[in-house]
Design a protein around this motif. Structure first.
Motif, PDB file in Angstrom:
ATOM      1  N   MET A 148       0.844  -1.186   0.000  1.00 22.08           N
ATOM      2  CA  MET A 148       0.000   0.000   0.000  1.00 22.08           C
ATOM      3  C   MET A 148       0.887   1.247   0.000  1.00 22.08           C
ATOM      4  N   HIS A 149       0.414   2.270  -0.688  1.00 17.28           N
ATOM      5  CA  HIS A 149       1.107   3.550  -0.757  1.00 17.28           C
ATOM      6  C   HIS A 149       0.292   4.561   0.048  1.00 17.28           C
ATOM      7  N   GLY A 150       0.967   5.568   0.626  1.00 22.09           N
ATOM      8  CA  GLY A 150       0.270   6.477   1.514  1.00 22.09           C
ATOM      9  C   GLY A 150       0.376   7.937   1.169  1.00 22.09           C
ATOM     10  N   ILE A 151      -0.768   8.617   1.312  1.00 18.04           N
ATOM     11  CA  ILE A 151      -0.822  10.075   1.270  1.00 18.04           C
ATOM     12  C   ILE A 151      -0.757  10.491   2.733  1.00 18.04           C
ATOM     13  N   VAL A 152       0.281  11.208   3.107  1.00 15.69           N
ATOM     14  CA  VAL A 152       0.554  11.471   4.521  1.00 15.69           C
ATOM     15  C   VAL A 152       0.958  12.925   4.729  1.00 15.69           C
ATOM     16  N   SER A 153       1.074  13.290   5.994  1.00 12.06           N
ATOM     17  CA  SER A 153       1.787  14.507   6.386  1.00 12.06           C
ATOM     18  C   SER A 153       2.892  14.079   7.331  1.00 12.06           C
ATOM     19  N   LEU A 154       4.119  14.469   6.992  1.00 13.00           N
ATOM     20  CA  LEU A 154       5.256  14.167   7.856  1.00 13.00           C
ATOM     21  C   LEU A 154       5.198  15.071   9.079  1.00 13.00           C
ATOM     22  N   LEU A 155       5.630  14.535  10.204  1.00 10.56           N
ATOM     23  CA  LEU A 155       5.642  15.316  11.437  1.00 10.56           C
ATOM     24  C   LEU A 155       6.756  16.357  11.397  1.00 10.56           C
ATOM     25  N   PRO A 156       6.545  17.495  12.030  1.00  8.40           N
ATOM     26  CA  PRO A 156       7.625  18.491  12.145  1.00  8.40           C
ATOM     27  C   PRO A 156       8.531  18.134  13.332  1.00  8.40           C
ATOM     28  N   GLN A 157       9.670  18.796  13.387  1.00  7.64           N
ATOM     29  CA  GLN A 157      10.535  18.664  14.570  1.00  7.64           C
ATOM     30  C   GLN A 157       9.875  19.424  15.720  1.00  7.64           C
ATOM     31  N   PRO A 158      10.035  19.045  16.954  1.00  5.73           N
ATOM     32  CA  PRO A 158      10.859  17.954  17.448  1.00  5.73           C
ATOM     33  C   PRO A 158      10.128  16.595  17.455  1.00  5.73           C
ATOM     34  N   TYR A 159       8.886  16.572  16.991  1.00  5.42           N
ATOM     35  CA  TYR A 159       8.085  15.346  17.116  1.00  5.42           C
ATOM     36  C   TYR A 159       8.555  14.243  16.164  1.00  5.42           C
ATOM     37  N   TYR A 160       9.090  14.631  15.019  1.00 10.24           N
ATOM     38  CA  TYR A 160       9.650  13.650  14.098  1.00 10.24           C
ATOM     39  C   TYR A 160      10.742  12.852  14.815  1.00 10.24           C
ATOM     40  N   LYS A 161      11.672  13.576  15.441  1.00 11.80           N
ATOM     41  CA  LYS A 161      12.775  12.938  16.184  1.00 11.80           C
ATOM     42  C   LYS A 161      12.246  12.172  17.399  1.00 11.80           C
ATOM     43  N   GLU A 162      11.233  12.694  18.046  1.00 14.76           N
ATOM     44  CA  GLU A 162      10.646  12.029  19.220  1.00 14.76           C
ATOM     45  C   GLU A 162      10.091  10.658  18.840  1.00 14.76           C
ATOM     46  N   VAL A 163       9.370  10.584  17.728  1.00 13.43           N
ATOM     47  CA  VAL A 163       8.823   9.300  17.277  1.00 13.43           C
ATOM     48  C   VAL A 163       9.964   8.362  16.884  1.00 13.43           C
ATOM     49  N   GLU A 164      10.957   8.871  16.174  1.00 15.35           N
ATOM     50  CA  GLU A 164      12.109   8.021  15.837  1.00 15.35           C
ATOM     51  C   GLU A 164      12.779   7.478  17.101  1.00 15.35           C
ATOM     52  N   SER A 165      12.894   8.305  18.119  1.00 17.48           N
ATOM     53  CA  SER A 165      13.491   7.890  19.385  1.00 17.48           C
ATOM     54  C   SER A 165      12.667   6.779  20.045  1.00 17.48           C
ATOM     55  N   ILE A 166      11.353   6.914  20.014  1.00 20.00           N
ATOM     56  CA  ILE A 166      10.475   5.871  20.569  1.00 20.00           C
ATOM     57  C   ILE A 166      10.652   4.581  19.785  1.00 20.00           C
ATOM     58  N   TRP A 167      10.678   4.671  18.458  1.00 23.61           N
ATOM     59  CA  TRP A 167      10.897   3.470  17.638  1.00 23.61           C
ATOM     60  C   TRP A 167      12.224   2.805  18.017  1.00 23.61           C
ATOM     61  N   ASN A 168      13.277   3.611  18.219  1.00 24.47           N
ATOM     62  CA  ASN A 168      14.591   3.069  18.591  1.00 24.47           C
ATOM     63  C   ASN A 168      14.550   2.390  19.958  1.00 24.47           C
ATOM     64  N   GLU A 169      13.857   3.015  20.912  1.00 24.06           N
ATOM     65  CA  GLU A 169      13.729   2.417  22.247  1.00 24.06           C
ATOM     66  C   GLU A 169      12.953   1.107  22.197  1.00 24.06           C
ATOM     67  N   LEU A 170      11.864   1.073  21.421  1.00 29.39           N
ATOM     68  CA  LEU A 170      11.075  -0.154  21.307  1.00 29.39           C
ATOM     69  C   LEU A 170      11.875  -1.265  20.634  1.00 29.39           C
ATOM     70  N   LYS A 171      12.749  -0.891  19.718  1.00 29.72           N
ATOM     71  CA  LYS A 171      13.612  -1.882  19.086  1.00 29.72           C
ATOM     72  C   LYS A 171      14.637  -2.409  20.096  1.00 29.72           C
ATOM     73  N   LYS A 172      15.293  -1.503  20.790  1.00 26.54           N
ATOM     74  CA  LYS A 172      16.353  -1.870  21.732  1.00 26.54           C
ATOM     75  C   LYS A 172      15.805  -2.691  22.907  1.00 26.54           C
ATOM     76  N   GLU A 173      14.692  -2.256  23.481  1.00 30.88           N
ATOM     77  CA  GLU A 173      14.183  -2.874  24.698  1.00 30.88           C
ATOM     78  C   GLU A 173      13.267  -4.071  24.461  1.00 30.88           C
ATOM     79  N   ILE A 174      12.547  -4.083  23.310  1.00 36.06           N
ATOM     80  CA  ILE A 174      11.542  -5.134  23.093  1.00 36.06           C
ATOM     81  C   ILE A 174      11.788  -5.894  21.787  1.00 36.06           C
ATOM     82  N   GLY A 175      12.618  -5.345  20.924  1.00 35.30           N
ATOM     83  CA  GLY A 175      12.926  -6.018  19.665  1.00 35.30           C
ATOM     84  C   GLY A 175      11.964  -5.715  18.534  1.00 35.30           C
ATOM     85  N   LEU A 176      11.154  -4.651  18.683  1.00 30.73           N
ATOM     86  CA  LEU A 176      10.175  -4.312  17.648  1.00 30.73           C
ATOM     87  C   LEU A 176      10.826  -3.537  16.506  1.00 30.73           C
TER      88      LEU A 176
END
Length: 179
Positions: A1-29
């Motif tokens: 599937m392809h998406g029509i989206v709006s990208l988040l602005p900073q600092p929330y873009y980085k905040e979501v990336e940070s959460i994704w990184n934490e979920l990967k590191k701590e839970i393996g997601l």
């Protein structure tokens, strides 16, 4: 599937990336990384007529000035493949813009997902999906439940994420609002 989206602005873009990184590191997601751009979606479809899509994007950008949205809490789409997300609060301006995007793009896309229709749409920022299981969902919710997701930011772009089946999504277009 392809998406029509709006990208988040900073600092929330980085905040979501940070959460994704934490979920990967701590839970393996890692499933959410199939679409590796923090965003929320207006519409998704199996395919779009790219020439028409760009014309509609340009028209939307010329006619739209950035607008404020708010988020709050944590949400969960249940089912075989649960999705953990930050809800984007629906208000009149957001709903009007979504309806306009939906109407303009429904003739441009093929096999458009009804979940994004004005009647069913639940705007959200995905934090975890694809690999959320019965075994790890408790850890995910425990990790996220005490974070503050009362955000406020301007939506200032319409973007297209090209995501062929089984491949990592690629940001093909980002057009900033020009008003």
């Amino acid at each position: 599937m392809h998406g029509i989206v709006s990208l988040l602005p900073q600092p929330y873009y980085k905040e979501v990336e940070s959460i994704w990184n934490e979920l990967k590191k701590e839970i393996g997601l890692t499933g959410v990384r199939v679409t590796p751009y923090p965003h929320f979606s207006w519409q998704i479809a199996e395919s779009y007529d790219m020439n028409k899509l760009i014309n509609v994007f340009e028209d939307i950008a010329v006619c739209t000035k950035p607008f404020e949205v708010k988020t709050t809490g944590i949400g969960l789409f249940t089912g075989k493949f649960p999705v953990v997300f930050i809800p984007v609060v629906k208000d009149i301006q957001l709903l009007k813009f979504h309806y306009s995007v939906w109407e303009r793009l429904k003739q441009v896309g093929e096999d458009i997902s009804d979940y994004y229709s004005p009647q069913l749409w639940i705007p959200h920022i995905s934090l975890a999906y694809e690999d959320v299981t019965k075994e790890n969902i408790g850890k995910v919710l425990k990790k996220l439940s005490f974070m503050d997701f009362s955000w406020s930011f301007k939506v200032d772009n319409i973007s297209f994420i090209y995501e062929p089946n089984g491949q990592i999504g690629e940001l093909k277009y980002r057009i900033d609002f020009k008003r």
